[in-house]
Write a protein that holds these residues in place. Structure first.
Motif, short mmCIF file in Angstrom:
data_model
loop_
_atom_site.label_atom_id
_atom_site.label_comp_id
_atom_site.label_asym_id
_atom_site.label_seq_id
_atom_site.Cartn_x
_atom_site.Cartn_y
_atom_site.Cartn_z
N ASN A 64 0.93 -0.73 0.02
CA ASN A 64 -0.27 0.17 -0.17
C ASN A 64 0.28 1.22 -0.06
N ILE A 65 2.16 1.04 1.07
CA ILE A 65 3.08 2.19 0.80
C ILE A 65 2.92 2.70 -0.54
N ARG A 67 2.31 1.29 -3.20
CA ARG A 67 1.46 2.10 -4.21
C ARG A 67 0.83 3.72 -4.40
N GLN A 68 0.96 4.22 -3.53
CA GLN A 68 0.95 5.29 -3.63
C GLN A 68 2.15 6.62 -4.58
N ALA A 69 3.12 5.72 -3.53
CA ALA A 69 4.47 6.70 -4.57
C ALA A 69 3.93 7.28 -6.24
N PHE A 74 7.26 3.49 -8.03
CA PHE A 74 6.58 2.73 -7.97
C PHE A 74 6.65 1.40 -8.68
N ARG A 133 0.98 -1.66 -12.29
CA ARG A 133 0.06 -0.78 -12.25
C ARG A 133 -0.97 0.30 -13.06
N ASP A 136 -3.96 -0.34 -11.76
CA ASP A 136 -3.91 0.47 -10.53
C ASP A 136 -4.40 1.87 -10.67
N GLY A 186 -7.17 12.78 -1.12
CA GLY A 186 -6.19 11.70 -1.49
C GLY A 186 -6.17 10.38 -0.72
N GLN A 187 -5.90 11.16 0.96
CA GLN A 187 -6.20 9.73 1.74
C GLN A 187 -6.89 9.03 2.17
N ASN A 190 -7.91 7.07 -0.42
CA ASN A 190 -7.06 5.67 -0.20
C ASN A 190 -7.99 4.76 0.84
#
Length: 344
Positions: A64-65, A67-69, A74, A133, A136, A186-187, A190
Motif C-alpha cells: 500500500n505504501i 502503490r501511493q508513490a 512504484f 500499475r 491501479d 487523497g488520503q 485511499n
C-alpha cells in the motif's frame, strides 16, 4: 468487516497462486528446454509469493505504501521487491529439490539460479508490475471491462450507485490551501479503497471531493455489500481518528447516498477510453446527495436499495423518511436514513 465471500476468496488465492507459478515454470521449461519438474517447482516457490503480494494477501502494508508513490518510484520499488522474492523463492526451491529428490550434489549448487532463469523471472515480473500499475491507475473493474471489450457495444444493465461526498472540504481548503486539501482528499479516498474492494465494488470516478462507486445489482445487494462498504469506511475513519487529527487537524466526515436501477453502460472515447453510465438512476443519485445535506442525514438510501437487500445486517437500522420530490423525476422517491443500531 469481512463477509463470507471474503473468507472464501482468501483460501482460493492460496490455491491458485502456486498453480499459476507452476504454469509459468512449465512455460520456462518449454522455452529453454530444461527439466519440467524442477522448473515447475521453482515456479511455485517464486510465483506464489509474488502473486499473493499483488493480491494484497502478504506484505499488504508495504504494498500500500509503494502503490501511493509516483509511477517511476512504484515500478523500481516493485521490481526490487520482486527480485528479492525471486532470489529467496529460488533458494527455497533449490533447497527443497536437493533434500527431497537429491537434485544436485549440494544444496548450495541447487540454489544457484541460471542467467536465463533470472532474466525470465525479471521479465515476467516487470510485465506483472506494469499490468498491475495500469490496473491501479484506471481501476480493476474498468481495466477488466476494457480488456475484455465488455461494453464496446452499449448494454442495458442493473447497477447500484454510491455517491460519497467529503463534507467540509471547501472550508478545509480555505483554511489550509489547495495542496493540503488534495493531500487530505487523497488520503480519504485511499481509505475508501479497501472497503470498496472487500465489497467487490468499483470506484469508477472521482469528481472533486466526491467518489462514485458502483456494483452490479446482484453483487452489491448480496449480504448488503453496498451498505457494508459505507459503514466499513466509516469504521476505518473512526479507528484512525487520532491519526487524522494529528495529520490534518480534523477527522473526515462524509455524506453517502445509494440508489439503483437500470442504466445503459458503454465504452466511450477514442484516445482516452472510459466506461460511462447513462440514465435517470445516475442523475437521481446525484440529486439525493443534495437532499442528504438538506435533511442533515449523512447516509441516505432509496426504497429500491432496501427492497433489494430485504434484510439489513443486525448492526444497521433504517428510518423511513417518507417520499420526496426529486428534480427530474415524475414520481416522488421514498427515502430512508441508515445508521448504526444502538450498541453497535
Amino acid at each position: 468487516m469481512n463477509t463470507g465471500r471474503d473468507r472464501f476468496r482468501r483460501p482460493l488465492q492460496w490455491l491458485l497462486a502456486p498453480i499459476v507459478g507452476a504454469v509459468a515454470g512449465f512455460a520456462y521449461a518449454l522455452i529453454f528446454d530444461v527439466e519440467a519438474l524442477h522448473s515447475a517447482v521453482r515456479g511455485v516457490f517464486i510465483g506464489t509469493p509474488i502473486l499473493l503480494y499483488e493480491r494484497g494477501v502478504i506484505m499488504r502494508r508495504w504494498r500500500n505504501i509503494i502503490r501511493q508513490a509516483a509511477t517511476p518510484v512504484f515500478v523500481v520499488t516493485t521490481i526490487a521487491t520482486y527480485v528479492l522474492m525471486i532470489l529467496i523463492g529460488n533458494a527455497a526451491a533449490g533447497t527443497a529439490l536437493h533434500h527431497l529428490i537429491g537434485y544436485m550434489s549440494t544444496a548450495r549448487e541447487a540454489m544457484v539460479m541460471s542467467e536465463s532463469g533470472l532474466l525470465y523471472s525479471l521479465g515476467v515480473s516487470t510485465l506483472v508490475a506494469f499490468v498491475f500499475r495500469l490496473r491501479d491507475l484506471i481501476g480493476p473493474s474498468l481495466f477488466t471491462s476494457l480488456l475484455l471489450g465488455r461494453y464496446h457495444r452499449p448494454i442495458e444493465e442493473e447497477r447500484i450507485f454510491l455517491f460519497l461526498d467529503v463534507s467540509g472540504s471547501t472550508h478545509f481548503a480555505e483554511r489550509y490551501g489547495d495542496l493540503e486539501t488534495q493531500a487530505y482528499l487523497g488520503q480519504i479516498f485511499n481509505a475508501l479503497a479497501s472497503p470498496v474492494r472487500r465489497s467487490q465494488g468499483s470506484i469508477d470516478d472521482y469528481i472533486g471531493d466526491m467518489a462514485l462507486v458502483t456494483w452490479p445489482m446482484d453483487r452489491g445487494m448480496r449480504d448488503a455489500a453496498c451498505l457494508r462498504c459505507v459503514f466499513d469506511f466509516a469504521a476505518a475513519i473512526r479507528d484512525q481518528a487520532a491519526a487524522w487529527q494529528a495529520r490534518f487537524g480534523q477527522v473526515p466526515e462524509f455524506r453517502a447516498v445509494l440508489h439503483c436501477g437500470s442504466v445503459v453502460t458503454a465504452e466511450i472515447g477514442l484516445e482516452r477510453h472510459k466506461i460511462a453510465y447513462f440514465g435517470d438512476v445516475v442523475n437521481t443519485t446525484g440529486r439525493l446527495e443534495s437532499l442528504s445535506k438538506a435533511l442533515g442525514q449523512p447516509i441516505l438510501v432509496s426504497a429500491d436499495i432496501l427492497a433489494g437487500i430485504r434484510v439489513l445486517p443486525p448492526h444497521l437500522v433504517a428510518e423511513n423518511l417518507g417520499f420526496h420530490v426529486i428534480r427530474g423525476r415524475d414520481e416522488p422517491l421514498q427515502i430512508s436514513a441508515v445508521r448504526l443500531a444502538l450498541g453497535s
